[in-house]
Scaffold this motif. Structure first.
Motif: not given
Length: 157
Positions: A80, A114, A118, A122-126, A128-130
């Protein structure tokens, strides 16, 4: 609307990384806003602006710049951190050339960031948070250089 699969590679060699980015595509335009929260778009921004896109060649250029910057980062610690470093390099390059960045331009760079996350798995939920956290951090660091343009009216973000 069709979906395109695009491939972005870092330098060749043992550390080579490949990112596969899949995006909606129609009439030469790539829709880039998959992870952008609509809450980031307020005030005079039309809801349809949430579905941003850009020409395919411009999107490819934006992603290639970030991937190139990421390939130059050594010992970042985490994946990241490498991605954030690539995004920040592109934002800093933009600011050095233009002295300001519109919120629309910034959002397109973060959209690309972003989608590369993906593509890196990376997890899509993460993601959305990032996304809003990255926007907030850049806003705090460079608030004097970020603007929102609406027609002929310009407001500082």
């Amino acid at each position: 609307m069709n979906r395109l699969k695009l491939q972005f590679d870092t330098d060749t060699g043992p550390g080579k990384k490949v990112y596969i980015v899949e995006v909606p595509y129609k009439d030469g335009i790539v829709i880039t806003s998959e992870f952008c929260p609509t809450e980031l778009l307020s005030g005079n921004v039309d809801l349809l602006a949430a579905f941003r896109g850009e020409p395919l060649d411009k999107f490819m250029e934006d992603c290639r710049k970030q991937v190139l910057a990421m390939s130059k980062i050594q010992d970042s610690g985490t994946q990241i951190d490498t991605h954030i470093g690539g995004l920040m390099a592109v934002v800093m390059d933009h600011l050095s050339r233009n002295k300001t960045i519109t919120i629309g331009e910034l959002l397109k760079y973060v959209d690309c960031f972003s989608l590369l996350l993906k593509g890196a798995g990376f997890d899509e939920k993460e993601i959305y948070k990032i996304y809003p956290r990255v926007i907030q951090t850049i806003k705090e660091l460079y608030s004097n250089y970020i603007s929102f343009q609406q027609g002929s009216k310009e407001e500082i973000f």
